[in-house]
Scaffold this motif. Structure first.
Motif, PDB file in Angstrom:
ATOM      1  N   SER A  25      -1.219  -6.956  14.888  1.00  0.00           N
ATOM      2  CA  SER A  25      -1.638  -5.564  15.096  1.00  0.00           C
ATOM      3  C   SER A  25      -3.088  -5.502  15.552  1.00  0.00           C
ATOM      4  O   SER A  25      -3.434  -4.716  16.441  1.00  0.00           O
ATOM      5  CB  SER A  25      -1.454  -4.759  13.810  1.00  0.00           C
ATOM      6  OG  SER A  25      -0.095  -4.680  13.466  1.00  0.00           O
ATOM      7  N   VAL A  26      -3.947  -6.312  14.948  1.00  0.00           N
ATOM      8  CA  VAL A  26      -5.354  -6.350  15.362  1.00  0.00           C
ATOM      9  C   VAL A  26      -5.454  -6.834  16.807  1.00  0.00           C
ATOM     10  O   VAL A  26      -6.226  -6.289  17.600  1.00  0.00           O
ATOM     11  CB  VAL A  26      -6.190  -7.231  14.412  1.00  0.00           C
ATOM     12  CG1 VAL A  26      -7.598  -7.458  14.945  1.00  0.00           C
ATOM     13  CG2 VAL A  26      -6.246  -6.608  13.029  1.00  0.00           C
ATOM     14  N   LEU A  66      -8.121  -0.090  12.445  1.00  0.00           N
ATOM     15  CA  LEU A  66      -7.036   0.408  13.276  1.00  0.00           C
ATOM     16  C   LEU A  66      -5.841  -0.549  13.257  1.00  0.00           C
ATOM     17  O   LEU A  66      -4.688  -0.115  13.272  1.00  0.00           O
ATOM     18  CB  LEU A  66      -7.519   0.637  14.702  1.00  0.00           C
ATOM     19  CG  LEU A  66      -6.605   1.460  15.593  1.00  0.00           C
ATOM     20  CD1 LEU A  66      -6.338   2.831  14.992  1.00  0.00           C
ATOM     21  CD2 LEU A  66      -7.207   1.606  16.969  1.00  0.00           C
ATOM     22  N   GLY A  67      -6.106  -1.853  13.194  1.00  0.00           N
ATOM     23  CA  GLY A  67      -5.028  -2.831  13.080  1.00  0.00           C
ATOM     24  C   GLY A  67      -4.254  -2.679  11.787  1.00  0.00           C
ATOM     25  O   GLY A  67      -3.026  -2.803  11.760  1.00  0.00           O
ATOM     26  N   VAL A  74       3.407   1.315  12.058  1.00  0.00           N
ATOM     27  CA  VAL A  74       4.230   1.022  13.231  1.00  0.00           C
ATOM     28  C   VAL A  74       4.919  -0.339  13.075  1.00  0.00           C
ATOM     29  O   VAL A  74       6.148  -0.410  13.072  1.00  0.00           O
ATOM     30  CB  VAL A  74       3.376   1.032  14.522  1.00  0.00           C
ATOM     31  CG1 VAL A  74       4.217   0.640  15.729  1.00  0.00           C
ATOM     32  CG2 VAL A  74       2.734   2.395  14.729  1.00  0.00           C
ATOM     33  N   GLU A  75       4.143  -1.407  12.939  1.00  0.00           N
ATOM     34  CA  GLU A  75       4.712  -2.742  12.979  1.00  0.00           C
ATOM     35  C   GLU A  75       5.593  -3.050  11.762  1.00  0.00           C
ATOM     36  O   GLU A  75       6.670  -3.630  11.906  1.00  0.00           O
ATOM     37  CB  GLU A  75       3.594  -3.780  13.083  1.00  0.00           C
ATOM     38  CG  GLU A  75       4.116  -5.188  13.249  1.00  0.00           C
ATOM     39  CD  GLU A  75       3.009  -6.228  13.279  1.00  0.00           C
ATOM     40  OE1 GLU A  75       3.360  -7.396  13.292  1.00  0.00           O
ATOM     41  OE2 GLU A  75       1.818  -5.864  13.289  1.00  0.00           O
ATOM     42  N   ALA A  76       5.164  -2.671  10.577  1.00  0.00           N
ATOM     43  CA  ALA A  76       5.885  -3.035   9.363  1.00  0.00           C
ATOM     44  C   ALA A  76       7.042  -2.089   9.036  1.00  0.00           C
ATOM     45  O   ALA A  76       7.801  -2.355   8.107  1.00  0.00           O
ATOM     46  CB  ALA A  76       4.916  -3.098   8.180  1.00  0.00           C
TER      47      ALA A  76
END
Length: 79
Positions: A25-26, A66-67, A74-76
């Motif tokens: 994410s970062v 932000l990451g 979003v990602e998880a």
């Protein structure tokens, strides 16, 4: 080939484990964050070394923040 026995072991450090979880994410958000930090630096500073260091630290912290948000929302998420 034989892998080292430590390969694939989770880190003992909670900080390193957290950084590992949010690393993708970062990676996704760091470039836009750096662009914004650079634009703000160019617009609002005289170009001194102290301001450059502050902008770099702010970009690093902003990318981590932000990451983390991107990873969590979003990602998880399981769609």
């Amino acid at each position: 080939t034989t892998l080292h026995p430590e390969f694939g072991r989770r880190p003992d450090s909670a900080l390193l484990a957290w950084l590992g979880r949010i690393s993708y994410s970062v990676f996704l958000v760091h470039f836009p964050v750096c662009l914004v930090a650079n634009a703000l630096y160019a617009r609002f500073t005289d170009g001194g070394n102290g301001a450059a260091l502050a902008a770099m630290i702010a970009a690093w912290g902003g990318s981590l923040l932000l990451g983390t948000v991107f990873h969590r929302y979003v990602e998880a998420r399981r769609w």
